[in-house]
Design an enzyme around this catalytic site. Structure first.
Site, PDB file in Angstrom:
ATOM      1  N   HIS A  36       0.846  -1.200   0.000  1.00 29.95           N
ATOM      2  CA  HIS A  36       0.000   0.000   0.000  1.00 29.95           C
ATOM      3  C   HIS A  36       0.878   1.246   0.000  1.00 29.95           C
ATOM      4  O   HIS A  36       0.656   2.183  -0.784  1.00 29.95           O
ATOM      5  CB  HIS A  36      -0.910  -0.011   1.221  1.00 29.95           C
ATOM      6  N   GLU A  37       1.881   1.258   0.853  1.00 32.47           N
ATOM      7  CA  GLU A  37       2.773   2.420   0.921  1.00 32.47           C
ATOM      8  C   GLU A  37       3.650   2.538  -0.317  1.00 32.47           C
ATOM      9  O   GLU A  37       4.007   3.648  -0.731  1.00 32.47           O
ATOM     10  CB  GLU A  37       3.627   2.353   2.192  1.00 32.47           C
ATOM     11  N   HIS A  51       2.004   4.592  -2.804  1.00 27.74           N
ATOM     12  CA  HIS A  51       2.205   6.038  -2.627  1.00 27.74           C
ATOM     13  C   HIS A  51       3.629   6.442  -3.013  1.00 27.74           C
ATOM     14  O   HIS A  51       3.847   7.493  -3.624  1.00 27.74           O
ATOM     15  CB  HIS A  51       1.976   6.436  -1.164  1.00 27.74           C
TER      16      HIS A  51
END
Length: 442
Positions: A25-26, A29
């Site tokens: 998920h990170e 980003h």
């Protein structure tokens, strides 16, 4: 000993799956942020004290002690109070201090020469891409895992094989579901039907599904049925006459239908007293996206009704009521369910592993939906701020007004603070409920 080890293994598999999901998920980003030139100071999995870290280039990569999320630290997340203005140093009141601290912390991340590598100066579409990158990664993980579960392992479905045979006929509304000395023998047992028999045809009609067999049996009370089964590789011809008995009415979701007074609805139907065996059946690729969509819909419904669901959890945790099996759970509850499923030796290991992958897939859908809630500090909150800025600038340009500049998202820090407290309290409640009143797996 083996059961304990399997229980621990189930927990570890899910925990690793959660950690990997958070990490990816990170990454969702991190990658676009770096591609768009934003300076990323930290990439961390977890919160609290740092357990270990390593710096590569300008970014510190590490793991923290509390594995309940993750983050990347981008330069200039919050703009100054006014475009080109200085960070204000004075503040009055607690909430104003929070806003000021957020601005100051954001300003401190901007090093000399990096003034144009800040998040808030990016075009709106780039900020939206960065913030949606995390949820998008969760969506990709969910689709891949659902594909593995549905297409690689398959789902449990009713087969045309007999799984159980009742010894007697007991009406659904009977106080006791056990056979009594005066209970009538079940027609299926009397006809010689045995568990493991595969129903090939009834009255000459080829049986392709258990639903088809049940439909014929239910409307044939008192009629003799010629049933052909496959037993030990050989065809066996049997004759059975369904009895008219009382059965519950079920809806499309498989739940017992209730009348206005909340009493189960029954009907008179033909009954043989046989039940289907379940088997894993691989699904086509076309079933993957609908399964993901259904799970997203369920999570959206859960979030929209979260206050009421949490009240139910509290009532169950501190009262005599039972937990809702479809209600929210904490990481503790998820780990417990994974451990219990993995330690059930009567279920083939392949099915247990498939179940664990399904849990991780569902958790990624939950992360996707939850992070899209348009509230800070969630990804959806940052997206909402960027879109609001685009709307303001559009109308300013339309009416030939001065550019209003970036939205002062720092003003939302007090709301962020309140939401973090609420989420913390919710987590504590769910963890407590999962310890004292866990959701049963059966």
């Amino acid at each position: 000993m083996e059961t304990v080890l399997l229980y621990i293994l189930g927990i570890l598999v899910v925990l690793v799956g959660i950690a990997v999901s958070i990490g990816l998920h990170e990454v969702g980003h991190l990658v676009p942020a770096k591609l768009f030139g934003v300076r990323v100071g930290q990439y961390m999995i977890g919160f609290g004290p740092t357990l270990f870290s390593r710096k590569r280039g300008e970014t510190e990569y590490g793991v923290k002690a509390i594995p309940l999320g993750g983050y990347i630290s981008m330069t200039g997340m919050y703009p100054p109070a006014r475009e080109g203005g200085k960070v204000r140093s004075a503040s009055t009141g607690f909430f104003q201090s929070l806003v000021q601290d957020a601005r100051s912390a954001s300003a401190d991340t901007i090093r000399e020469g990096d003034e144009n590598r800040v998040f808030y100066k990016l075009p709106v579409y780039k900020r939206v891409i960065i913030m949606l990158g995390g949820p998008f990664m969760n969506l990709v993980i969910a689709v891949v895992l659902f594909a593995i579960v549905l297409c690689g392992f398959g789902t449990q479905q009713l087969s045309t094989t007999v799984g159980s045979v009742s010894a007697c006929v007991v009406p659904a509304s009977s106080a006791s579901q056990k056979c009594t000395p005066d209970a009538a023998a079940a027609p299926g047992a009397a006809a010689g039907i045995k568990p493991g028999d595969k129903i090939l045809s009834i009255n000459g009609s080829t049986i392709d599904s258990w639903t088809q067999a049940t439909s014929i049996i239910r409307k044939s009370a008192g009629d003799s049925l010629a049933i052909t089964v496959l037993r030990d590789g050989k065809k066996v011809d049997l004759t059975a006459t369904p009895l008219l008995t009382e059965r519950y009415v079920y809806d499309a979701a498989g739940k017992v239908v209730e009348d206005a007074s909340k009493k189960p609805v029954t009907e008179k139907v033909g009954f043989l007293g046989i039940g289907a065996a379940y088997e894993l059946k691989k699904q086509p690729v076309s079933a993957v996206l609908p399964a993901v969509g259904t799970t997203i819909g369920q999570d959206v419904h859960l979030i929209l009704n979260l206050p009421a669901r949490l009240v139910d959890v509290a009532n169950a945790a501190f009262g005599p009521g039972a937990r809702d099996p479809n209600g929210p759970v904490s990481v503790v509850g998820v780990g417990r369910l994974a451990g219990e499923i993995t330690s059930i030796n009567t279920i083939p290991f392949v099915e247990r592993f498939s179940y664990l992958l399904g849990i991780i897939a569902s958790l990624n859908v939950a992360l996707l939906v939850f992070n899209l809630v348009p509230l800070m500090p969630l990804d959806g909150g940052h997206v909402a701020g960027a879109l609001w800025e685009a709307i303001r600038r559009f109308f300013a340009k339309l009416f030939k007004r001065r550019d209003p500049g970036p939205v002062d998202t720092a003003r939302l820090v007090p709301l962020t603070f309140a939401i973090v407290i609420v989420l913390g309290a919710m987590s504590v409640l769910l963890i407590y409920a999962d310890i004292v009143k866990p959701i049963p797996i059966g």
